[in-house]
Design a protein around this motif. Structure first.
Motif, short mmCIF file in Angstrom:
data_model
loop_
_atom_site.label_atom_id
_atom_site.label_comp_id
_atom_site.label_asym_id
_atom_site.label_seq_id
_atom_site.Cartn_x
_atom_site.Cartn_y
_atom_site.Cartn_z
N LEU A 25 55.60 -4.95 60.09
CA LEU A 25 55.63 -4.35 58.86
C LEU A 25 55.84 -2.62 59.02
O LEU A 25 56.39 -2.08 58.27
N ILE A 26 54.95 -2.17 59.76
CA ILE A 26 54.82 -0.70 59.95
C ILE A 26 56.27 0.09 60.46
O ILE A 26 56.67 0.82 60.12
N GLU A 27 56.58 -0.94 61.54
CA GLU A 27 58.08 -0.53 61.99
C GLU A 27 59.13 -0.49 61.11
O GLU A 27 60.00 0.47 60.70
N GLU A 28 59.16 -1.53 60.33
CA GLU A 28 60.22 -1.58 59.23
C GLU A 28 60.09 -0.39 58.14
O GLU A 28 61.02 0.22 57.70
N CYS A 40 65.27 8.44 67.73
CA CYS A 40 64.19 9.35 67.90
C CYS A 40 62.67 8.90 67.91
O CYS A 40 62.01 9.85 68.30
N ILE A 41 62.56 7.84 68.13
CA ILE A 41 61.21 7.31 68.26
C ILE A 41 60.89 6.90 69.79
O ILE A 41 61.53 6.18 69.99
N GLU A 42 59.86 7.61 70.20
CA GLU A 42 59.43 7.68 71.51
C GLU A 42 58.43 6.33 71.66
O GLU A 42 58.66 5.36 72.69
N SER A 43 57.71 6.35 70.96
CA SER A 43 56.68 5.05 70.82
C SER A 43 55.93 5.29 69.45
O SER A 43 55.83 6.23 68.40
N LEU A 44 55.64 4.00 68.93
CA LEU A 44 55.08 3.55 67.77
C LEU A 44 53.91 2.74 67.92
O LEU A 44 54.09 1.43 68.50
N LYS A 45 52.65 3.11 67.64
CA LYS A 45 51.59 2.50 67.73
C LYS A 45 50.75 2.16 66.47
O LYS A 45 50.55 3.27 65.70
N VAL A 46 50.19 1.05 66.37
CA VAL A 46 49.30 0.89 65.06
C VAL A 46 47.88 0.90 65.71
O VAL A 46 47.52 -0.06 66.40
N TYR A 47 47.02 1.50 65.02
CA TYR A 47 45.50 1.53 65.26
C TYR A 47 44.91 0.94 63.97
O TYR A 47 45.49 0.48 63.25
N ASP A 48 43.52 0.88 64.11
CA ASP A 48 42.66 0.43 63.00
C ASP A 48 43.18 0.81 61.49
O ASP A 48 43.43 0.18 60.43
N VAL A 51 48.60 5.04 61.93
CA VAL A 51 50.03 4.91 62.78
C VAL A 51 50.23 6.08 63.55
O VAL A 51 50.25 7.21 63.17
N ASP A 52 50.47 5.95 64.70
CA ASP A 52 50.88 7.03 65.67
C ASP A 52 52.45 6.96 65.84
O ASP A 52 52.67 6.23 66.85
#
Length: 74
Positions: A25-28, A40-48, A51-52
């Motif tokens: 859902l976040i990535e979309e 352009c995205i090196e990393s995408l992380k979801v925390y509590d 979003v980083d």
């Protein structure tokens, strides 16, 4: 120096979700709604509660519309 990492609180994301905020859902949202190009995205992380998003250091995009919009959200 321009920001290459964004930490966005999930409350600031314009998402419609129940109890399950997941990576798909976040990535979309980042790719479709914020229009951040995948390359352009090196990393995408979801925390509590945030979003980083880390952007590539190898590309230039600081004047792109999507980057300016990402700064407003972040």
């Amino acid at each position: 120096m321009k920001t290459r990492e964004f930490k966005i609180h999930t409350d600031y994301l314009n998402l419609d979700y129940d109890d399950n905020l997941n990576m798909n859902l976040i990535e979309e949202y980042v790719l479709e709604d914020l229009e951040v190009p995948q390359e352009c995205i090196e990393s995408l992380k979801v925390y509590d509660n945030y979003v980083d998003i880390k952007l590539s250091t190898k590309l230039r995009y600081f004047n792109d519309d999507w980057y300016v919009n990402l700064q407003r959200v972040g």
